[in-house]
Design a protein around this motif. Sequence first.
Motif, PDB file in Angstrom:
ATOM      1  N   GLY A   1       0.801  -1.212   0.000  1.00 29.66           N
ATOM      2  CA  GLY A   1       0.000   0.000   0.000  1.00 29.66           C
ATOM      3  C   GLY A   1       0.837   1.266   0.000  1.00 29.66           C
ATOM      4  O   GLY A   1       0.288   2.368  -0.001  1.00 29.66           O
ATOM      5  N   PHE A   2       2.134   1.134   0.005  1.00 30.64           N
ATOM      6  CA  PHE A   2       3.041   2.292  -0.069  1.00 30.64           C
ATOM      7  C   PHE A   2       4.075   2.029  -1.151  1.00 30.64           C
ATOM      8  O   PHE A   2       4.246   0.880  -1.598  1.00 30.64           O
ATOM      9  N   GLU A   3       4.740   3.058  -1.531  1.00 26.89           N
ATOM     10  CA  GLU A   3       5.755   2.954  -2.587  1.00 26.89           C
ATOM     11  C   GLU A   3       6.916   3.875  -2.248  1.00 26.89           C
ATOM     12  O   GLU A   3       6.767   4.832  -1.465  1.00 26.89           O
ATOM     13  N   LEU A   4       8.053   3.597  -2.823  1.00 32.31           N
ATOM     14  CA  LEU A   4       9.257   4.409  -2.653  1.00 32.31           C
ATOM     15  C   LEU A   4       9.551   5.099  -3.977  1.00 32.31           C
ATOM     16  O   LEU A   4       9.727   4.431  -4.999  1.00 32.31           O
ATOM     17  N   ARG A   5       9.588   6.414  -3.960  1.00 30.50           N
ATOM     18  CA  ARG A   5       9.835   7.145  -5.198  1.00 30.50           C
ATOM     19  C   ARG A   5      10.634   8.413  -4.909  1.00 30.50           C
ATOM     20  O   ARG A   5      10.713   8.875  -3.772  1.00 30.50           O
ATOM     21  N   ARG A   6      11.187   8.944  -5.975  1.00 37.05           N
ATOM     22  CA  ARG A   6      11.947  10.185  -5.881  1.00 37.05           C
ATOM     23  C   ARG A   6      10.993  11.362  -5.718  1.00 37.05           C
ATOM     24  O   ARG A   6       9.944  11.418  -6.369  1.00 37.05           O
ATOM     25  N   ALA A   7      11.397  12.317  -4.887  1.00 40.22           N
ATOM     26  CA  ALA A   7      10.605  13.521  -4.683  1.00 40.22           C
ATOM     27  C   ALA A   7      11.513  14.619  -4.159  1.00 40.22           C
ATOM     28  O   ALA A   7      12.280  14.401  -3.203  1.00 40.22           O
ATOM     29  N   ALA A   8      11.460  15.779  -4.799  1.00 42.36           N
ATOM     30  CA  ALA A   8      12.223  16.967  -4.368  1.00 42.36           C
ATOM     31  C   ALA A   8      13.710  16.671  -4.239  1.00 42.36           C
ATOM     32  O   ALA A   8      14.371  17.106  -3.295  1.00 42.36           O
ATOM     33  N   GLY A   9      14.249  15.886  -5.187  1.00 44.38           N
ATOM     34  CA  GLY A   9      15.673  15.607  -5.188  1.00 44.38           C
ATOM     35  C   GLY A   9      16.111  14.532  -4.233  1.00 44.38           C
ATOM     36  O   GLY A   9      17.318  14.353  -4.016  1.00 44.38           O
ATOM     37  N   GLY A  10      15.197  13.788  -3.626  1.00 38.19           N
ATOM     38  CA  GLY A  10      15.551  12.735  -2.685  1.00 38.19           C
ATOM     39  C   GLY A  10      14.595  11.561  -2.800  1.00 38.19           C
ATOM     40  O   GLY A  10      13.855  11.424  -3.773  1.00 38.19           O
ATOM     41  N   TRP A  11      14.618  10.726  -1.764  1.00 36.83           N
ATOM     42  CA  TRP A  11      13.777   9.530  -1.721  1.00 36.83           C
ATOM     43  C   TRP A  11      12.923   9.577  -0.457  1.00 36.83           C
ATOM     44  O   TRP A  11      13.367   9.981   0.613  1.00 36.83           O
ATOM     45  N   ARG A  12      11.633   9.111  -0.624  1.00 36.53           N
ATOM     46  CA  ARG A  12      10.731   9.052   0.521  1.00 36.53           C
ATOM     47  C   ARG A  12       9.614   8.061   0.229  1.00 36.53           C
ATOM     48  O   ARG A  12       9.246   7.841  -0.922  1.00 36.53           O
TER      49      ARG A  12
ATOM     50  N   GLU B   1       7.179  18.167  -2.487  1.00 39.40           N
ATOM     51  CA  GLU B   1       7.022  17.057  -1.545  1.00 39.40           C
ATOM     52  C   GLU B   1       5.552  16.712  -1.342  1.00 39.40           C
ATOM     53  O   GLU B   1       5.184  15.522  -1.289  1.00 39.40           O
ATOM     54  N   LYS B   2       4.701  17.735  -1.229  1.00 31.77           N
ATOM     55  CA  LYS B   2       3.280  17.480  -1.012  1.00 31.77           C
ATOM     56  C   LYS B   2       2.632  16.823  -2.224  1.00 31.77           C
ATOM     57  O   LYS B   2       1.741  15.968  -2.079  1.00 31.77           O
ATOM     58  N   LEU B   3       3.066  17.176  -3.406  1.00 34.14           N
ATOM     59  CA  LEU B   3       2.498  16.582  -4.614  1.00 34.14           C
ATOM     60  C   LEU B   3       3.212  15.307  -5.031  1.00 34.14           C
ATOM     61  O   LEU B   3       2.776  14.637  -5.978  1.00 34.14           O
ATOM     62  N   GLY B   4       4.324  14.977  -4.374  1.00 32.77           N
ATOM     63  CA  GLY B   4       5.051  13.765  -4.720  1.00 32.77           C
ATOM     64  C   GLY B   4       5.783  13.863  -6.041  1.00 32.77           C
ATOM     65  O   GLY B   4       5.906  12.850  -6.758  1.00 32.77           O
ATOM     66  N   LEU B   5       6.301  15.051  -6.360  1.00 32.16           N
ATOM     67  CA  LEU B   5       7.002  15.275  -7.622  1.00 32.16           C
ATOM     68  C   LEU B   5       8.488  15.461  -7.347  1.00 32.16           C
ATOM     69  O   LEU B   5       8.875  15.981  -6.286  1.00 32.16           O
ATOM     70  N   ASN B   6       9.290  15.087  -8.331  1.00 29.77           N
ATOM     71  CA  ASN B   6      10.726  15.270  -8.197  1.00 29.77           C
ATOM     72  C   ASN B   6      11.161  16.650  -8.666  1.00 29.77           C
ATOM     73  O   ASN B   6      12.130  17.208  -8.149  1.00 29.77           O
ATOM     74  N   SER B   7      10.486  17.212  -9.643  1.00 34.73           N
ATOM     75  CA  SER B   7      10.764  18.558 -10.146  1.00 34.73           C
ATOM     76  C   SER B   7       9.494  19.082 -10.806  1.00 34.73           C
ATOM     77  O   SER B   7       8.525  18.333 -11.024  1.00 34.73           O
ATOM     78  N   VAL B   8       9.500  20.361 -11.144  1.00 35.76           N
ATOM     79  CA  VAL B   8       8.325  20.970 -11.784  1.00 35.76           C
ATOM     80  C   VAL B   8       8.135  20.438 -13.196  1.00 35.76           C
ATOM     81  O   VAL B   8       7.048  20.597 -13.785  1.00 35.76           O
ATOM     82  N   ASP B   9       9.162  19.801 -13.745  1.00 30.46           N
ATOM     83  CA  ASP B   9       9.006  19.210 -15.074  1.00 30.46           C
ATOM     84  C   ASP B   9       8.044  18.024 -15.065  1.00 30.46           C
ATOM     85  O   ASP B   9       7.539  17.618 -16.132  1.00 30.46           O
ATOM     86  N   ASP B  10       7.793  17.466 -13.860  1.00 29.03           N
ATOM     87  CA  ASP B  10       6.873  16.331 -13.758  1.00 29.03           C
ATOM     88  C   ASP B  10       5.418  16.771 -13.660  1.00 29.03           C
ATOM     89  O   ASP B  10       4.526  15.907 -13.537  1.00 29.03           O
ATOM     90  N   LEU B  11       5.144  18.068 -13.690  1.00 23.68           N
ATOM     91  CA  LEU B  11       3.753  18.533 -13.671  1.00 23.68           C
ATOM     92  C   LEU B  11       3.028  18.065 -14.929  1.00 23.68           C
ATOM     93  O   LEU B  11       3.604  18.056 -16.023  1.00 23.68           O
ATOM     94  N   PRO B  12       1.792  17.711 -14.808  1.00 27.15           N
ATOM     95  CA  PRO B  12       1.048  17.268 -15.999  1.00 27.15           C
ATOM     96  C   PRO B  12       0.859  18.429 -16.975  1.00 27.15           C
ATOM     97  O   PRO B  12       0.776  19.594 -16.579  1.00 27.15           O
ATOM     98  N   PRO B  13       0.747  18.152 -18.284  1.00 31.77           N
ATOM     99  CA  PRO B  13       0.542  19.235 -19.256  1.00 31.77           C
ATOM    100  C   PRO B  13      -0.837  19.862 -19.103  1.00 31.77           C
ATOM    101  O   PRO B  13      -1.796  19.233 -18.625  1.00 31.77           O
ATOM    102  N   LEU B  14      -0.944  21.106 -19.497  1.00 30.47           N
ATOM    103  CA  LEU B  14      -2.195  21.849 -19.361  1.00 30.47           C
ATOM    104  C   LEU B  14      -3.141  21.643 -20.531  1.00 30.47           C
ATOM    105  O   LEU B  14      -4.335  21.962 -20.424  1.00 30.47           O
ATOM    106  N   ALA B  15      -2.676  21.149 -21.653  1.00 32.31           N
ATOM    107  CA  ALA B  15      -3.522  21.047 -22.851  1.00 32.31           C
ATOM    108  C   ALA B  15      -4.784  20.229 -22.617  1.00 32.31           C
ATOM    109  O   ALA B  15      -5.886  20.644 -23.035  1.00 32.31           O
ATOM    110  N   PRO B  16      -4.747  19.082 -21.946  1.00 33.92           N
ATOM    111  CA  PRO B  16      -5.987  18.329 -21.750  1.00 33.92           C
ATOM    112  C   PRO B  16      -7.022  19.040 -20.876  1.00 33.92           C
ATOM    113  O   PRO B  16      -8.206  18.689 -20.912  1.00 33.92           O
ATOM    114  N   PHE B  17      -6.590  20.033 -20.083  1.00 37.06           N
ATOM    115  CA  PHE B  17      -7.513  20.716 -19.181  1.00 37.06           C
ATOM    116  C   PHE B  17      -8.057  22.023 -19.762  1.00 37.06           C
ATOM    117  O   PHE B  17      -8.894  22.676 -19.134  1.00 37.06           O
ATOM    118  N   LEU B  18      -7.575  22.421 -20.914  1.00 43.15           N
ATOM    119  CA  LEU B  18      -8.047  23.657 -21.512  1.00 43.15           C
ATOM    120  C   LEU B  18      -9.375  23.422 -22.227  1.00 43.15           C
ATOM    121  O   LEU B  18      -9.599  22.354 -22.819  1.00 43.15           O
TER     122      LEU B  18
END
Length: 315
Positions: free
Chosen positions: A187-198, A286-303
């Motif tokens: 039920g949990f996973e280990l992934r990169r976030a904000a330049g580290g692991w958590r 860290e709150k969104l579980g992203l490693n960098s802002v490049d991992d943000l989803p694209p905006l085109a599907p939401f327009l």
Amino acid sequence: MSDEERQDSLADQAAAWIPPWQRPAPPAPAPADQPPPEPEPAASEPDPVADLGGERPQEGPISAPISTVEEAEPEPTPDLDTEAPDAGPDRTKILEAPGEREAAGAEDAAPGGPEKRPAGRRRATPAPEPAPELDDAELRGALEAILLVVDQPVSELILAQVLEQSPERIGPMLDDIAAGYTAAGHGFELRRAAGGWRLYTRPEYATYVERFVLDGQSVRLTQAALETLAVVAYKQPVTRSRVSAIRGVNCDGVLRTLVSRGLVEECGTESDSGAFLYRTTTMFLEKLGLNSVDDLPPLAPFLPDDVEELADATR
């Protein structure tokens, strides 16, 4: 008696006269039962005049008549600072220049001279022994134990320093652990976030986690705060006026709220206007579980489909 005979007799008396300090002391009477002691040679007393380098006039009978004796002029006492022999150590050697002392030290340190240890040199401490290398099972367990107690993402370099292991082993081991969690269906996973692991909970179990954690006491961001945060995330670095222009309302109060919660921070000023620039923080990633802002989803599907018509209408 004529005057000439009187002068000759006076001259003879003066010549035969002995000063009291040169007269021999009368011998002490010896006891009757002991033989008289043998006379000891008198110890020569230091002559202050001779020690100072002068010459004492010869002692003896005065041959000149009393009427014709002239007072001898005292000889000048030699200068003790310049002419006194053996006046002590040479001052020029005591007050030698520092360069001469260094040269003397170099001569002492030359081959064949006495060896001297340079001042300030310490003994070299032995290098600490390297930590023993952990096997894969122990390294895996140590990494899992550390990741369970961290409250923010931790980098591979810090993990390597704590475990005293090579950084080249940490990255592949973390990837192996993350793949194992995914394959096992935890039920949990280990992934990169904000330049580290958590460790994070899996998205499919988010409903149960929210029900346990929130329980009606959650403090959610308002719709205005979410919109402002989205604009900053996709347009960063961006000024406050630019965010207000995109949203169409004043965003000063909302930006202050986001800054106070640690989701947005200032990152300098704009070169043209001097206005402050804003960007998202590490806590946002860290709150969104992203490693960098490049991992943000694209905006085109939401327009919306008529985005161009809406843009023309606002002009």
